[in-house]
Design a protein around this motif. Structure first.
Motif, mmCIF file in Angstrom:
data_model
loop_
_atom_site.group_PDB
_atom_site.id
_atom_site.type_symbol
_atom_site.label_atom_id
_atom_site.label_comp_id
_atom_site.label_asym_id
_atom_site.label_seq_id
_atom_site.Cartn_x
_atom_site.Cartn_y
_atom_site.Cartn_z
ATOM 1 N N THR A 153 0.804 -1.222 0.000
ATOM 2 C CA THR A 153 0.000 0.000 0.000
ATOM 3 C C THR A 153 0.836 1.272 0.000
ATOM 4 N N GLY A 154 2.102 1.154 0.407
ATOM 5 C CA GLY A 154 2.948 2.338 0.527
ATOM 6 C C GLY A 154 2.675 3.142 1.778
ATOM 7 N N LEU A 155 1.937 2.542 2.730
ATOM 8 C CA LEU A 155 1.574 3.233 3.966
ATOM 9 C C LEU A 155 2.387 2.707 5.146
ATOM 10 N N LEU A 156 2.349 3.440 6.253
ATOM 11 C CA LEU A 156 2.983 3.006 7.491
ATOM 12 C C LEU A 156 1.923 2.323 8.346
ATOM 13 N N ASP A 157 2.060 1.014 8.559
ATOM 14 C CA ASP A 157 1.081 0.240 9.311
ATOM 15 C C ASP A 157 1.349 0.307 10.812
ATOM 16 N N ALA A 158 0.436 -0.268 11.587
ATOM 17 C CA ALA A 158 0.602 -0.347 13.043
ATOM 18 C C ALA A 158 1.850 -1.166 13.374
ATOM 19 N N PRO A 159 2.506 -0.864 14.496
ATOM 20 C CA PRO A 159 3.755 -1.555 14.836
ATOM 21 C C PRO A 159 3.553 -3.012 15.226
ATOM 22 N N GLU A 160 4.651 -3.752 15.211
ATOM 23 C CA GLU A 160 4.644 -5.152 15.632
ATOM 24 C C GLU A 160 5.681 -5.359 16.726
ATOM 25 N N LEU A 161 5.409 -6.300 17.620
ATOM 26 C CA LEU A 161 6.308 -6.584 18.718
ATOM 27 C C LEU A 161 7.461 -7.462 18.242
ATOM 28 N N ILE A 162 8.683 -7.036 18.507
ATOM 29 C CA ILE A 162 9.874 -7.810 18.156
ATOM 30 C C ILE A 162 10.631 -8.151 19.432
ATOM 31 N N GLN A 163 10.780 -9.449 19.670
ATOM 32 C CA GLN A 163 11.551 -9.910 20.819
ATOM 33 C C GLN A 163 13.032 -9.965 20.436
ATOM 34 N N PRO A 164 13.932 -9.757 21.390
ATOM 35 C CA PRO A 164 15.365 -9.818 21.064
ATOM 36 C C PRO A 164 15.787 -11.237 20.700
ATOM 37 N N PRO A 165 16.358 -11.432 19.520
ATOM 38 C CA PRO A 165 16.814 -12.761 19.106
ATOM 39 C C PRO A 165 18.268 -12.984 19.497
ATOM 40 N N LYS A 166 18.772 -14.156 19.203
ATOM 41 C CA LYS A 166 20.205 -14.397 19.390
ATOM 42 C C LYS A 166 21.001 -13.608 18.350
#
Length: 397
Positions: A153-166
């Protein structure tokens, strides 16, 4: 529990409070809305481990996605979008790795860039403050709510949760542009595709697959070139390894971009990274493999290895010009390369065969991407081992 650190992500309208308990080795992250100051019901507990951060820079359409698939494969597990999240998420998660596309830090959507007359390559269209804050948080073992740029869409969507990986891989146009972000990287790679090859690739893709005219393709490339030259290309001077893709020298005046000369440029003196070499470390080598041991049609294959300098840094360079006909014979080449950081004899060949259908699997792009992936695995293991040994060494002191 006492609040020890605050990470503010203003663009997402939330603040992250990190709390820790003296009797616990874990960290907790709470999320607050600024308007209501109400805490979310969810509490995320993260292990107090340091994430290793890898940066991959390249222009659009230069093979970042393929490289990411090769890299995550080395660590095991398929890289997939976050389960149950936005179907248009750019994030890929595997057992050990999380790959973040830095397009998610665009501060302007497609319409906003058009209105302001800037491209996505222009720093003014990107939020480097938020990028720095979130990469720093993830590196420290703290979860973040990362924005999503929707390429559909070229839009900024709602954020997503990112957990810290290795292992966190940040890939895109600007991983080494901002000095603060650059200093967080444990290792960095730049994919340097020459203008001739980039043009040939784009013609093959856009004319054959998308029906674009030659004139429109040329116009698109020329429109991006000033910003690419100003903001993207200079980042290669900071990279620890560069994969440079050039036209072949085996076919005079070749302009089709089907046969490639690929150079793996490796900086000397990078901690936990020993450059690969051919036959004899530090020598200058030119090698045409035996045709009875390595099947290859016209124009053949040629390898070079030599010490060199790259932006005033000492470097080692391994080069391959030409392409393979049979990947199972790659073991012959692998046996003459040293410092590959493989776990067993033939692992490079095994990885190449595993992804034989990936672009570049018959030439130096696939070979060197695979090798760099194995080197990053070795670097990660050395970093983790060094961290584990640090308390022991401290107690001895």
């Amino acid at each position: 529990m006492a609040v020890s650190t605050i990470y503010s992500t203003q663009a997402l309208n939330s603040t992250h409070f990190l709390t820790s308990s003296p009797s616990s080795s874990s960290k907790q992250v709470f999320f607050y809305r600024r308007q209501t100051n109400r805490r979310f019901n969810t509490i995320i507990t993260c292990a107090a481990q340091q994430t290793v951060v890898i940066g991959l820079a390249a222009d659009s359409g230069c093979g970042k996605s393929t490289f990411m698939r090769r890299l995550t494969s080395v660590f095991g597990g398929a890289a997939e979008p976050p389960k149950g999240g936005n179907p248009d998420s750019n994030t890929l998660i595997s057992d050990m790795t999380t790959v973040i596309c830095l397009d998610d830090y665009h501060s302007l959507d497609r319409t906003g860039r058009k209105e302001k007359g800037v491209t996505a390559l222009d720093p003014r269209a990107n939020d480097f403050d938020l990028m720095y804050e979130q990469v720093k948080a993830l590196k420290s073992g703290i979860a973040v709510e990362k924005p999503i740029y929707n390429h559909v869409t070229g839009l900024l969507d709602a954020p997503e949760l990112i957990q810290p990986p290795k292992i966190l891989v940040i890939e895109g146009l600007h991983p080494m542009f901002d000095e603060r972000v650059r200093d967080l990287l444990d290792f960095s790679i730049y994919l340097d595709i020459s203008n001739e090859v980039k043009f040939a690739w784009k013609i093959q893709r856009d004319m054959a697959e998308r029906g674009h005219s030659l004139e429109s393709i040329k116009a698109s490339i020329e429109a991006r070139k000033p910003d690419f030259d100003a903001f993207i290309d200079p980042q290669k001077q900071y990279a620890d390894a560069v994969i440079e893709v050039l036209p072949t020298q085996l076919i005079p005046d070749d302009n089709e971009g089907k046969v490639l000369r690929v150079r793996l440029i490796m900086k000397e003196g990078v901690k936990y990274f020993s450059p690969v070499y051919l036959f004899d470390e530090g020598s200058t080598i030119s090698w045409i493999p035996c045709g009875r041991k390595l099947t290859c049609s016209y124009p053949g294959i040629k390898f070079n290895y030599q010490p060199d300098s790259y932006f005033d840094n000492e470097a080692s360079v391994v080069e391959m010009d030409g392409q393979f006909d049979r990947l199972d014979e790659l073991i012959y080449v692998e046996s003459h390369l040293s410092n590959l950081s493989t776990k067993f004899y033939g692992e490079v060949t095994q990885q190449m065969l595993k992804h034989a259908d990936f672009p570049g699997s018959n030439n130096g792009t696939g070979l060197f991407q695979t090798i760099v992936g194995l080197k990053i695995r070795d670097l990660y293991e050395q970093l983790i081992a060094n961290k584990a040994n640090a308390p022991t060494e401290a107690s001895k002191a």
